[in-house]
Write an enzyme that holds these catalytic residues in place. Structure first.
Site, PDB file in Angstrom:
ATOM      1  N   ASP A  95       0.858  -1.185   0.000  1.00 14.50           N
ATOM      2  CA  ASP A  95       0.000   0.000   0.000  1.00 14.50           C
ATOM      3  C   ASP A  95       0.894   1.235   0.000  1.00 14.50           C
ATOM      4  O   ASP A  95       2.077   1.161   0.341  1.00 14.50           O
ATOM      5  CB  ASP A  95      -0.851   0.040   1.286  1.00 14.50           C
ATOM      6  CG  ASP A  95      -1.978  -0.982   1.239  1.00 14.50           C
ATOM      7  OD1 ASP A  95      -2.311  -1.419   0.139  1.00 14.50           O
ATOM      8  OD2 ASP A  95      -2.510  -1.328   2.311  1.00 14.50           O
ATOM      9  N   ASP A 153      -4.714  -3.047   5.001  1.00 13.06           N
ATOM     10  CA  ASP A 153      -5.167  -2.550   6.302  1.00 13.06           C
ATOM     11  C   ASP A 153      -6.684  -2.564   6.449  1.00 13.06           C
ATOM     12  O   ASP A 153      -7.206  -2.586   7.543  1.00 13.06           O
ATOM     13  CB  ASP A 153      -4.629  -1.132   6.572  1.00 13.06           C
ATOM     14  CG  ASP A 153      -4.945  -0.164   5.428  1.00 13.06           C
ATOM     15  OD1 ASP A 153      -5.767  -0.527   4.565  1.00 13.06           O
ATOM     16  OD2 ASP A 153      -4.358   0.929   5.392  1.00 13.06           O
ATOM     17  N   ASP A 162      -9.490  -5.760   2.267  1.00  7.02           N
ATOM     18  CA  ASP A 162      -8.210  -6.355   1.864  1.00  7.02           C
ATOM     19  C   ASP A 162      -8.108  -7.808   2.300  1.00  7.02           C
ATOM     20  O   ASP A 162      -7.169  -8.513   1.908  1.00  7.02           O
ATOM     21  CB  ASP A 162      -7.030  -5.577   2.485  1.00  7.02           C
ATOM     22  CG  ASP A 162      -6.823  -4.225   1.830  1.00  7.02           C
ATOM     23  OD1 ASP A 162      -7.128  -4.115   0.632  1.00  7.02           O
ATOM     24  OD2 ASP A 162      -6.366  -3.291   2.512  1.00  7.02           O
TER      25      ASP A 162
END
Length: 1070
Positions: free
Chosen positions: A480, A788, A792
Site C-alpha cells: 500500500d 489494512d 483487503d
C-alpha cells in the site's frame, strides 16, 4: 495459527480457477508441501504417517495437533448448540409469561449501580428487548450504569475499580501452559533413550554382580547419567521455546481500541474495557464485549464466530444486541458495554477451548523428510553393526586389550556373556540416537522462535509461523502507499473553493459566508473522527484516521466549533466511506426541516457527480466545460505534487422524499447526483525517511516492489518516483503504471501477460489487489501483500504472506494476515524479508553441521566394528557428541542474526533442495577428513602416538581417548565453518553472537572436564599436553581445509538433477 472458527464471509476459498495453486496435489511426495497455508488436514496427516519418529510427542509438538483440532470443533459445536437451546428456552418462557400477562421485570441494584450483572448478562444473551424497554431503553440503562451515551464513563481509577468489582474485568481464565516437568516427561519418551536406560540398569546390575559395588557401577551409571543429561538439556531448551511462544500469543490477543471516556476518545487495551464504556465501532472492528447499540448507521455484524453461520446480521434500535467476538462487516455506530470477560458467551467459549499454537511450516515438513531418510540409513547401519558385533563376539573373534577372546563357548559365564551383549546393544542403540536427527525438525522451531522474538523488536508480530519462513522466498511485495511508504501524517496544504485557489488553504476571509457555513457543516458532520476541547482550555485534541484528522484540523482553522455545528442539525442517515466507491456521505435534517446531503471522497470521482459550484457572492453556478476543466487541472497539479486530492460537495433534498421507517431508512441509497462542489483540497503525506533505501535493498535482493493504492494515478506516480519504485518519468507508461479499472477489464490471459511489468496501480479497489495477487501467483511468484482494510482480507488470505498494518489495520485485516507490521513501516517489511532468509540460512548451517557429524560418526564406528570388532566411540561418548550436535549445535547455529550478505542474493526458491551443492562440498570435505584421520588413528594410533611400550590396555584407552577428543574438537572447529557456508571469512560478526561464543566455550570446558576429571564414567584416560596438542591440531586443520574447499567451484545445477530417475521418483512435481 489457524482460527478455530468457521470462516467469515470476508474469507475467500482457495480458488484454482482464480489463480490459486493447488497445495494439495496427492501425486506429490508426503514431504513435498510447498505451502501449508491452505493444506488439507488429510495432506498434513500423510506426512506425519510417513515420518520415521522415535519421540512423537517431541517431534510433533509445534505442529498442529490434528486430534485436538477435531475435538475443538466438536466442543465449539456443543457450546454453540447449548447457547442456542438456552436462548430458545428463554424466549419460549418469555412468550408464556407474556401470554399470561406476567411480563413485569425489575432491575436489581448492585453496589453503586442500579442493575446487577446477572440481569445484564441475561438481557444481552437472550436478546430481551422487552426488559430493555422497561428500563427506559439505552438511555435508561446508561443511567443505571452511571454512564453517558455521548461522553462515556468518567474513567478515573476509582470509577474503573468500582466497575471491575461490580461487573468483572474483560479477561477470561486461560488454560495454563505446560510446566517444565511436562517437557521433562516428553523428552523422556524417546524410544532409544528408554532402551538405553534399560541397558544402563542391566549393565549396573551385572557390573556390581561381577566386579563388586566399588568398581562395577561405573559403566551403567555413566550411561544413565549421559541419558539424564540429554533429557534435562532437551527439556530446558524446549521449555524456553514454549515460553517465547506463550509471550507472543499474549501479544496477539492484546487488541488496542478506542473508547469514549470523559467526552474524549482514548486508546485502551481490550483487557481494560469495563461495563458502562461507550465504544465507537467502525467497519472491520471486533466487537470487544457484549453490549447494546446506542446509535448505528447501516451497521452490519458478521456473527459467524459465535453462531457458526456465515450470515450478516443488521443491527438497529429494534435489534440492538451485540455479541463479543463478532466483526463489524459494514457501517458504523457506538455501543454501550453491558457484559465483559467470562460473563459473555465469547468469554465462555474462549475459556473452554485451549488455543492450539501448533502449525506446520513447509521447512518443518521437508526436514521431517530429511530426518526420515537419514534415520533409515542410520537404523540400517546400527542393525548392521549390531549383527556384526554379536556374530564376532559369540564366535570368539572379539578380543580384549590383551588379545584374548572375550567369549569362549562353554567357558564364559552367562553374566559375562550377557554383559558383553548388552554393551554391544548399547553401542548399536547409541548409533541410532546419533543417526536419527530428532532435533532437525525442532531446529526449525528453535530458529523460528528466536526469529519471532527478534522480529517483535523489529516491529513485526508473527501470527503464522510458516510466514516467517515463506518470507525468505518472497519474489514480490505488493505494498500500500498510505502509511506504509508514506508517514501517514497528513496536512491540508492546498485548497480550491468557490471558483479560485485559497492560499493559504485556511484563509477564511477568501470564502463567502454561505460557502464557509456549508463547508464547516460538511466537515463536522461527514466524519467518523472527533474534536475534543478540554474544559480548562489547552490544545484541541483531534481523533480519527489520518485523512479525517487532517480535514478536521483544517476545519478548526477555518473557525469550526465542532460540537456546536453537530448540535445544529440531526443526522438522518450515513453512508460510511467505502473503498469500492471511494466516497462517504451523510444526510442531515436542519431545524427548518431542510435536508442537506454532504459527500466527501476521491476528487475526480466526486467532481464527476457535480453539476454546479459556488461562484462569486454565494451564487450557485452551473458546472460548464471550462470550469470542469479548471477543477480537473487543479486536481492534476496537486496530484503531480504527490498530494492526495479530496473533494467536498453537497446538495439539498426534499424532506418528503426521505424514507420514514427505520428499516426503509437503513436501506436508503443517498442521492449522489446533481451535487454542488464546495471545495477540492490537497493533503500532503510525506514519504517515510529511508523508504527509498529500503526499496533499493529489496530490488538488489531480487524482490520486486509494486505499489497498489486507491489514490489517483498522478499522485501514485509522484510517490513511486520519490520512493524509487519507478526509476524515471519514462517508466510511467502503461502497463508499468496502470489504473485499477483498466487492469480489472483485462481478460485473464491479458492479466497474466502484463502482470510482470506492472509496478504501480492507482485508483485500485481491494478486488483489483486480489486479481493482481492471483495473477502474480499464477506466474510463479511468491507474493507478499500489505493490507489494512476489511476489504483487503481476501487478498491477504490469498497471498503467500499477508502483512496487515498494526496501527491503521482493522481487526478483520489482522485476523486474515500472517504477520502484523506494528509500525506500518515499509522498512519493517524489508526486515521481515531479512529474517525469513535468515531462518532458511540458519537451518542450512545446522544441517551441514549435523550431517558432517552423522556421516563421520557412523563411518568410523561401522568400519571399526566390521574390521576389528571394537568401536572407538562408546555409548557415553556418542551421547555427548549427540548433545553437542543436536541441542547445543541447534542453539548455536539456529540463532545466528541476519547479515547484509543475505540481501545480496536472489530469493530462496521453494523447490530448491535443502542441501545445496555448496553444502555437499563443505560437508564431504570435512567428513572425509575426519573419517580419514580418525580411522588412521584407530588402526595405526599406537605406533603414531608412540604408545608401543605402554601396556596394551592403557595404550588402547589413550588411543580411543585421543580419537574421541579429536572428534569432539573437530566438531567445535567445524561449528565455526558452518556459520558461513559460502563465505571465506568465517569469523565475520562472531562477536555479536554471544550465544554462539557461550555454547562453544561451554562445550570446550565440558570436554576438558570429561577427559581430565571424569574419565571413569566416559571410559577415557587423562591426556598429556602433547596429546592435547595433537587433538587441537587435528581440529584446527578443518579451518584451512574449509578455506581451500571454498575455492573449489561447484556446478549450479542441483545434485539431484544429475540423477533424473531418482529425482522424478522423489518429487514428481519438480
Amino acid at each position: 495459527m489457524t482460527s478455530p472458527f468457521k470462516s467469515s464471509p470476508y474469507r475467500r476459498r482457495h480458488d484454482l480457477e482464480a489463480g490459486g495453486r493447488s497445495t494439495d496435489d496427492e501425486s506429490s511426495g508426503p514431504f513435498d508441501i510447498l505451502s501449508t497455508k491452505n493444506a488439507s488436514i488429510e495432506r498434513l496427516r500423510r506426512w506425519r504417517q510417513a515420518a520415521l519418529v522415535l519421540n512423537a510427542s517431541r517431534r510433533f509438538r509445534y505442529t498442529l495437533d490434528l486430534q485436538k483440532e477435531e475435538e475443538k470443533q466438536q466442543i465449539l459445536r456443543k457450546i454453540r448448540a447449548h447457547a442456542q437451546v438456552i436462548r430458545a428456552a428463554y424466549r419460549f418462557k418469555a412468550a408464556g409469561e407474556q401470554a399470561n400477562g406476567n411480563t413485569e421485570l425489575h432491575a436489581t441494584p448492585t453496589g453503586d449501580f442500579g442493575i446487577d450483572q446477572d440481569q445484564l448478562s441475561t438481557m444481552t444473551r437472550d436478546h430481551k428487548f422487552d426488559f430493555l424497554e422497561q428500563l427506559g431503553g439505552v438511555k435508561g440503562l446508561s443511567d443505571l450504569l452511571k454512564t453517558n451515551n455521548e461522553k462515556g464513563i468518567y474513567g478515573d481509577d476509582a470509577d474503573l475499580l468500582k466497575r471491575k468489582n461490580a461487573f468483572g474485568s474483560n479477561t477470561y481464565p486461560q488454560k495454563k501452559g505446560r510446566t517444565f516437568w511436562m517437557f521433562l516427561w516428553e523428552a523422556w519418551q524417546d524410544l532409544t533413550l528408554i532402551i538405553l536406560m534399560v541397558a544402563a540398569v542391566a549393565s549396573l546390575v551385572l557390573g556390581i554382580k561381577t566386579e563388586g559395588i566399588k568398581e562395577g557401577w561405573y559403566d551403567g551409571a555413566s550411561i544413565a547419567f549421559a541419558v539424564i543429561l540429554v533429557i534435562v538439556v532437551t527439556a530446558v531448551s524446549d521449555y524456553k521455546q514454549s515460553l517465547q511462544f506463550q509471550n507472543l500469543n499474549e501479544e496477539k490477543r492484546n487488541i488496542h481500541m478506542e473508547v469514549i471516556r470523559g467526552g474524549k476518545r482514548v486508546d485502551v487495551s481490550i483487557y481494560d474495557l469495563v461495563v458502562g464504556d461507550v465504544v465507537p465501532l467502525n467497519i472491520g472492528d471486533q466487537v470487544p464485549a457484549d453490549g447494546i447499540l446506542i446509535i448505528g448507521h447501516s451497521l452490519a455484524i458478521d456473527e459467524s464466530s459465535m453462531t457458526g453461520e456465515s450470515k450478516i446480521v443488521h443491527k438497529n434500535s429494534r435489534e440492538p444486541f451485540l455479541m463479543s467476538g463478532c466483526k463489524v462487516a459494514d457501517g458504523s455506530g457506538t455501543m454501550l458495554v453491558t457484559s465483559v470477560g467470562i460473563n459473555t458467551e465469547w468469554g465462555l467459549l474462549m475459556a473452554s477451548i485451549s488455543e492450539d499454537t501448533g502449525e506446520e511450516t513447509p521447512l518443518q515438513v521437508r526436514l521431517n523428510g530429511v530426518a526420515t531418510f537419514i534415520g533409515i540409513v542410520g537404523l540400517t547401519v546400527a542393525f548392521l553393526v549390531l549383527v556384526v558385533l554379536l556374530v564376532r563376539f559369540f564366535t570368539g573373534h572379539t578380543k580384549d586389550a590383551n588379545g584374548r577372546p572375550q567369549f569362549k563357548a562353554g567357558k564364559t559365564s552367562v553374566g559375562d556373556a550377557v554383559d558383553g551383549a548388552i554393551k554391544i546393544l548399547t553401542v548399536a542403540v547409541t548409533i541410532v540416537v546419533v543417526a536419527v536427527p530428532e532435533g532437525l525438525p525442532l531446529a526449525v522451531t528453535l530458529t523460528l522462535a528466536y526469529s519471532m522474538r527478534k522480529m517483535m523488536a523489529d516491529k513485526a508480530l508473527v501470527r503464522r509461523l510458516s510466514a516467517c519462513e515463506t518470507m525468505g522466498s518472497a519474489t514480490t511485495i505488493c505494498s500500500d502507499k498510505t502509511g506504509t511508504l508514506t508517514l501517514n501524517q497528513m496536512t491540508v496544504v492546498a485548497a480550491y473553493a468557490g471558483s479560485k485557489k485559497i492560499d493559504p488553504p485556511e484563509k477564511k476571509s477568501q470564502l463567502s459566508p454561505k460557502l464557509s457555513s456549508l463547508l464547516i457543516e460538511g466537515v463536522a458532520q461527514n466524519t467518523n473522527g472527533s474534536v475534543f476541547i478540554p474544559e480548562g482550555g489547552g490544545d484541541v485534541e483531534v481523533s480519527g484516521s489520518p485523512t479525517e484528522k487532517a480535514i478536521l484540523v483544517w476545519g478548526v482553522k477555518l473557525g469550526m466549533n465542532f460540537d456546536a455545528v453537530r448540535s445544529e442539525s440531526t443526522v438522518i442517515h450515513v453512508f460510511p466511506f467505502n473503498s469500492q466507491k471511494k466516497r462517504g456521505g451523510v444526510a442531515l435534517q436542519l431545524p427548518d426541516s431542510e435536508v442537506h446531503i454532504h459527500w466527501k471522497g476521491a476528487a475526480e470521482i466526486v467532481l464527476s457527480s457535480c453539476t454546479a459550484y459556488f461562484g462569486e457572492n454565494d451564487n450557485i453556478e452551473p458546472m460548464d466545460d471550462e470550469k470542469a476543466l479548471f477543477f480537473k487541472k487543479a486536481i492534476e497539479d496537486m496530484a503531480a505534487g504527490s498530494l492526495r486530492c479530496i473533494a467536498i460537495a453537497y446538495r439539498s433534498y426534499e424532506i418528503d422524499k426521505v424514507p420514514v421507517g427505520e428499516q426503509e431508512l437503513s436501506q436508503w441509497a443517498l442521492p449522489e447526483d446533481d451535487l454542488v462542489l464546495l471545495a477540492i483540497i490537497g493533503l500532503k503525506d510525506p514519504c517515510r525517511p529511508g523508504v527509498k533505501e529500503a526499496v533499493q535493498l529489496c530490488q538488489n535482493a531480487g524482490v520486486k516492489v509494486r505499489m497498489v493504492t486507491g489514490d489517483n494515478l498522478q499522485t501514485a506516480r509522484a510517490i513511486a518516483l520519490e520512493c524509487g519504485i519507478l526509476g524515471s518519468n519514462e517508466d510511467a507508461v502503461e502497463p508499468i503504471l496502470i489504473e485499477g479499472k483498466v487492469f480489472r477489464e483485462y481478460s485473464v490471459e491479458e492479466r497474466e501477460k502484463h502482470v510482470e511489468k506492472i509496478l504501480v496501480m492507482g485508483r485500485s479497489s481491494p478486488n483489483d489487489k486480489l486479481l493482481l495477487v492471483q495473477a502474480l501467483r499464477k506466474g510463479g511468484h511468491v507474493v507478499a501483500v500489505t493490507g489494512d482494510g476489511t476489504n483487503d482480507a481476501p487478498a491477504l488470505h490469498e497471498a503467500d504472506i499477508g502483512l496487515s498494518m498494526g496501527i491503521q489495520g482493522t481487526e478483520v485485516a489482522k485476523e486474515n494476515s500472517d504477520i502484523i507490521i506494528l509500525d506500518d513501516n515499509f522498512a519493517s517489511v524489508v526486515k521481515v524479508v531479512r529474517w525469513g532468509r535468515s531462518v532458511y540460512a540458519n537451518i542450512q548451517k545446522f544441517i551441514q553441521f549435523q550431517l558432517t557429524v552423522n556421516v563421520a560418526a557412523l563411518i568410523i564406528n561401522v568400519v571399526a566394528a566390521v574390521s576389528s570388532g571394537d568401536v572407538p566411540l562408546n555409548a557415553v561418548q556418542l551421547l555427548w557428541v549427540n548433545l553437542i550436535m543436536d541441542t547445543l549445535g541447534a542453539l548455536a547455529l539456529a540463532t545466528e542474526p541476519p547479515t547484509d550478505h543475505l540481501m545480496h542474493r536472489p530469493p530462496v526458491g521453494r523447490r530448491e533442495p535443502l542441501i545445496t551443492n555448496i553444502m555437499w562440498r563443505n560437508l564431504l570435505i570435512q567428513a572425509v577428513y575426519q573419517v580419514t584421520v580418525l580411522l588412521v588413528l584407530n588402526f595405526r594410533g599406537k605406533t603414531l602416538l608412540g604408545l608401543k611400550h605402554d601396556g596394551a590396555d592403557h595404550a588402547n584407552k589413550v588411543k580411543n581417548t585421543l580419537i574421541f577428543n579429536a572428534f569432539v574438537l573437530c566438531q567445535i572447529f567445524n561449528e565455526f565453518n558452518a556459520r558461513k557456508p559460502d563465505e571465506v571469512n568465517i569469523f565475520d560478526g562472531i562477536t555479536k553472537n554471544h550465544l554462539f561464543m557461550g555454547i562453544v566455550a561451554i562445550t570446550l570446558v565440558l570436554q576438558i572436564i570429561i577427559i581430565e576429571f571424569i574419565g571413569k564414567f566416559t571410559s577415557t584416560v587423562k591426556l598429556n599436553w602433547k596429546q592435547w596438542l595433537v587433538s587441537v591440531a587435528i581440529g584446527f586443520i578443518s579451518w584451512p581445509l574449509a578455506f581451500v574447499g571454498k575455492l573449489i567451484p561447484v556446478p549450479e545445477t542441483p545434485l539431484h538433477k544429475f540423477f533424473p530417475r531418482f529425482s522424478q521418483h522423489r518429487n514428481p512435481q519438480s
